[in-house]
Scaffold this motif. Structure first.
Motif, PDB file in Angstrom:
ATOM      1  N   ARG A  29       0.832  -1.211   0.000  1.00 36.09           N
ATOM      2  CA  ARG A  29       0.000   0.000   0.000  1.00 36.09           C
ATOM      3  C   ARG A  29       0.863   1.257   0.000  1.00 36.09           C
ATOM      4  O   ARG A  29       0.610   2.196  -0.755  1.00 36.09           O
ATOM      5  CB  ARG A  29      -0.911  -0.012   1.226  1.00 36.09           C
ATOM      6  CG  ARG A  29      -1.683   1.289   1.451  1.00 36.09           C
ATOM      7  CD  ARG A  29      -2.711   1.550   0.356  1.00 36.09           C
ATOM      8  NE  ARG A  29      -3.342   2.833   0.514  1.00 36.09           N
ATOM      9  CZ  ARG A  29      -4.399   3.051   1.295  1.00 36.09           C
ATOM     10  NH1 ARG A  29      -4.918   2.063   2.003  1.00 36.09           N
ATOM     11  NH2 ARG A  29      -4.938   4.253   1.376  1.00 36.09           N
ATOM     12  N   LEU A  30       1.894   1.256   0.817  1.00 34.07           N
ATOM     13  CA  LEU A  30       2.769   2.418   0.869  1.00 34.07           C
ATOM     14  C   LEU A  30       3.505   2.608  -0.454  1.00 34.07           C
ATOM     15  O   LEU A  30       3.704   3.745  -0.907  1.00 34.07           O
ATOM     16  CB  LEU A  30       3.773   2.267   2.008  1.00 34.07           C
ATOM     17  CG  LEU A  30       3.210   2.364   3.426  1.00 34.07           C
ATOM     18  CD1 LEU A  30       4.297   2.075   4.449  1.00 34.07           C
ATOM     19  CD2 LEU A  30       2.590   3.729   3.682  1.00 34.07           C
ATOM     20  N   GLY A  31       3.880   1.498  -1.077  1.00 37.42           N
ATOM     21  CA  GLY A  31       4.555   1.588  -2.375  1.00 37.42           C
ATOM     22  C   GLY A  31       3.683   2.247  -3.426  1.00 37.42           C
ATOM     23  O   GLY A  31       4.153   3.047  -4.241  1.00 37.42           O
ATOM     24  N   ARG A  32       2.388   1.936  -3.400  1.00 36.14           N
ATOM     25  CA  ARG A  32       1.452   2.544  -4.342  1.00 36.14           C
ATOM     26  C   ARG A  32       1.341   4.050  -4.108  1.00 36.14           C
ATOM     27  O   ARG A  32       1.279   4.836  -5.063  1.00 36.14           O
ATOM     28  CB  ARG A  32       0.080   1.897  -4.195  1.00 36.14           C
ATOM     29  CG  ARG A  32      -0.004   0.465  -4.736  1.00 36.14           C
ATOM     30  CD  ARG A  32      -1.361  -0.121  -4.430  1.00 36.14           C
ATOM     31  NE  ARG A  32      -1.494  -1.478  -4.972  1.00 36.14           N
ATOM     32  CZ  ARG A  32      -2.520  -2.270  -4.704  1.00 36.14           C
ATOM     33  NH1 ARG A  32      -3.502  -1.865  -3.901  1.00 36.14           N
ATOM     34  NH2 ARG A  32      -2.564  -3.484  -5.234  1.00 36.14           N
ATOM     35  N   LEU A  33       1.314   4.447  -2.836  1.00 31.55           N
ATOM     36  CA  LEU A  33       1.215   5.872  -2.525  1.00 31.55           C
ATOM     37  C   LEU A  33       2.465   6.625  -2.966  1.00 31.55           C
ATOM     38  O   LEU A  33       2.371   7.721  -3.537  1.00 31.55           O
ATOM     39  CB  LEU A  33       0.993   6.058  -1.017  1.00 31.55           C
ATOM     40  CG  LEU A  33      -0.387   5.707  -0.474  1.00 31.55           C
ATOM     41  CD1 LEU A  33      -0.415   5.853   1.046  1.00 31.55           C
ATOM     42  CD2 LEU A  33      -1.465   6.584  -1.099  1.00 31.55           C
ATOM     43  N   ILE A  34       3.627   6.052  -2.708  1.00 32.56           N
ATOM     44  CA  ILE A  34       4.872   6.701  -3.120  1.00 32.56           C
ATOM     45  C   ILE A  34       4.906   6.853  -4.638  1.00 32.56           C
ATOM     46  O   ILE A  34       5.270   7.911  -5.176  1.00 32.56           O
ATOM     47  CB  ILE A  34       6.090   5.895  -2.635  1.00 32.56           C
ATOM     48  CG1 ILE A  34       6.199   5.956  -1.113  1.00 32.56           C
ATOM     49  CG2 ILE A  34       7.367   6.421  -3.282  1.00 32.56           C
ATOM     50  CD1 ILE A  34       6.456   7.333  -0.569  1.00 32.56           C
ATOM     51  N   LYS A  35       4.509   5.806  -5.346  1.00 32.68           N
ATOM     52  CA  LYS A  35       4.499   5.846  -6.811  1.00 32.68           C
ATOM     53  C   LYS A  35       3.522   6.910  -7.312  1.00 32.68           C
ATOM     54  O   LYS A  35       3.842   7.684  -8.223  1.00 32.68           O
ATOM     55  CB  LYS A  35       4.107   4.482  -7.362  1.00 32.68           C
ATOM     56  CG  LYS A  35       4.136   4.402  -8.884  1.00 32.68           C
ATOM     57  CD  LYS A  35       3.793   2.986  -9.347  1.00 32.68           C
ATOM     58  CE  LYS A  35       3.811   2.900 -10.871  1.00 32.68           C
ATOM     59  NZ  LYS A  35       3.486   1.520 -11.342  1.00 32.68           N
ATOM     60  N   LYS A  36       2.351   6.958  -6.699  1.00 32.59           N
ATOM     61  CA  LYS A  36       1.320   7.922  -7.115  1.00 32.59           C
ATOM     62  C   LYS A  36       1.796   9.356  -6.947  1.00 32.59           C
ATOM     63  O   LYS A  36       1.708  10.173  -7.880  1.00 32.59           O
ATOM     64  CB  LYS A  36       0.046   7.698  -6.312  1.00 32.59           C
ATOM     65  CG  LYS A  36      -1.029   8.755  -6.525  1.00 32.59           C
ATOM     66  CD  LYS A  36      -2.246   8.514  -5.643  1.00 32.59           C
ATOM     67  CE  LYS A  36      -3.261   9.633  -5.810  1.00 32.59           C
ATOM     68  NZ  LYS A  36      -4.452   9.431  -4.942  1.00 32.59           N
ATOM     69  N   TYR A  37       2.307   9.686  -5.760  1.00 31.52           N
ATOM     70  CA  TYR A  37       2.646  11.083  -5.487  1.00 31.52           C
ATOM     71  C   TYR A  37       3.984  11.481  -6.098  1.00 31.52           C
ATOM     72  O   TYR A  37       4.157  12.642  -6.499  1.00 31.52           O
ATOM     73  CB  TYR A  37       2.616  11.339  -3.978  1.00 31.52           C
ATOM     74  CG  TYR A  37       1.187  11.438  -3.479  1.00 31.52           C
ATOM     75  CD1 TYR A  37       0.483  12.623  -3.577  1.00 31.52           C
ATOM     76  CD2 TYR A  37       0.540  10.323  -2.956  1.00 31.52           C
ATOM     77  CE1 TYR A  37      -0.839  12.709  -3.154  1.00 31.52           C
ATOM     78  CE2 TYR A  37      -0.782  10.394  -2.533  1.00 31.52           C
ATOM     79  CZ  TYR A  37      -1.463  11.594  -2.644  1.00 31.52           C
ATOM     80  OH  TYR A  37      -2.772  11.672  -2.243  1.00 31.52           O
ATOM     81  N   SER A  38       4.901  10.566  -6.200  1.00 35.56           N
ATOM     82  CA  SER A  38       6.168  10.885  -6.853  1.00 35.56           C
ATOM     83  C   SER A  38       5.954  11.125  -8.343  1.00 35.56           C
ATOM     84  O   SER A  38       6.562  12.013  -8.954  1.00 35.56           O
ATOM     85  CB  SER A  38       7.179   9.756  -6.644  1.00 35.56           C
ATOM     86  OG  SER A  38       7.485   9.591  -5.280  1.00 35.56           O
ATOM     87  N   TYR A  39       5.062  10.334  -8.948  1.00 34.51           N
ATOM     88  CA  TYR A  39       4.799  10.440 -10.386  1.00 34.51           C
ATOM     89  C   TYR A  39       3.978  11.690 -10.710  1.00 34.51           C
ATOM     90  O   TYR A  39       4.239  12.377 -11.700  1.00 34.51           O
ATOM     91  CB  TYR A  39       4.058   9.196 -10.864  1.00 34.51           C
ATOM     92  CG  TYR A  39       3.718   9.213 -12.342  1.00 34.51           C
ATOM     93  CD1 TYR A  39       4.677   8.900 -13.301  1.00 34.51           C
ATOM     94  CD2 TYR A  39       2.433   9.561 -12.774  1.00 34.51           C
ATOM     95  CE1 TYR A  39       4.373   8.932 -14.647  1.00 34.51           C
ATOM     96  CE2 TYR A  39       2.125   9.594 -14.123  1.00 34.51           C
ATOM     97  CZ  TYR A  39       3.089   9.281 -15.058  1.00 34.51           C
ATOM     98  OH  TYR A  39       2.776   9.322 -16.390  1.00 34.51           O
TER      99      TYR A  39
END
Length: 280
Positions: free
Chosen positions: A68-78
């Motif tokens: 879940r945290l990986g998805r959030l990092i990917k979303k906001y970094s992208y």
């Protein structure tokens, strides 16, 4: 550079806190830290069953948290177009409060941002359990609390609300004013006490705060008066462009032993105004 910690709960979609924080600190160089804490559900298991649990059983909460945290990092970094913002994540097997305290210390966190949208009780005067715990237990830095209907405001007014029965230190005032400057907001003082019923000590404490704010802002400070602390909610409801700031006094004997709550927790969530919890 500001370091912002945002607790992430896997049982609900709480991107609102992240979205608000990203916009709130858009002018500032920031490192955002998403924190998820988890524990193993051993309720109902006896000692033999626990010993027989396979490796997958222990790995599952950790993997779900990291995923879940990986998805959030990917979303906001992208999606982030702000080159001054970076996003990080921490997943830990520990209690919520222990995890927050540990990360505040190790990462030198400046502010914690929480949303009470997930499990706000039907009784609008109560925070959800996690938010109450954070307000009551986290005192090392300010806490920005977002209610369900929060919307980003342009050039908001930051209202420092106090009964001024206790003196507010210059350090506390400076910490609060730093937050005001970040969002290009204005400020005012709101006294949660009738002007005619203030003691000499209250008047003295209020005067000191106004004087010090004038030295920081080089301008006069607006002062409003309420009749009682219970009028704070009504004030917030009728001043939609305000961000309310309250000072959480040092815990008394009962609160230290879990037999009471802070005045902020007892006040309950505001309907649409963000609230900043400061600490003596």
């Amino acid at each position: 550079m500001k370091k912002i910690l945002i607790p992430i709960y896997l049982n609900h979609h709480n991107c609102d806190a992240i979205d608000y924080a990203v916009k709130f600190f858009k002018r500032e160089v920031c490192e955002f830290y998403f924190l998820n804490t988890y524990n193993y559900n051993v309720q109902g298991l006896n000692a033999i069953q626990l010993l027989q649990a396979d490796e997958d059983w222990f790995e599952r909460p950790k993997l779900e948290s990291q995923k879940r945290l990986g998805r959030l990092i990917k979303k906001y970094s992208y999606n982030s177009r702000n080159k001054n913002h970076s996003f990080n994540a921490t997943s830990e097997c520990t209690g919520l409060i222990s995890g927050i305290k540990k990360n505040i210390t190790e990462l030198a966190i400046d502010i914690v941002v929480v949303s009470c949208k997930d499990k706000l009780n039907r009784d609008v005067n109560m925070y959800c359990k996690n938010t109450s715990l954070i307000i009551d237990e986290i005192r090392a830095c300010p806490i920005l609390i977002m209610p369900k209907a929060t919307k980003q405001k342009r050039n908001p007014v930051f209202a420092l609300v106090s009964d001024f029965k206790s003196e507010i230190s210059e350090e506390e005032i400076e910490s609060w004013y730093e937050i005001v400057k970040l969002s290009n907001g204005s400020l005012k003082i709101v006294v949660s006490n009738s002007m005619n019923e203030m003691t000499n000590q209250q008047i003295s404490n209020q005067t000191k705060v106004c004087y010090y704010l004038r030295t920081l802002t080089n301008s006069s400070v607006v002062v409003d008066y309420l009749n009682t602390t219970s009028d704070i909610k009504e004030f917030a409801n009728t001043h939609s462009n305000h961000i309310i700031s309250l000072i959480d006094k040092k815990p008394d004997f009962l609160r230290k032993y879990g037999l009471g709550h802070s005045t902020i927790t007892n006040l309950g969530p505001l309907s649409s105004s963000p609230l900043i919890a400061l600490h003596q």
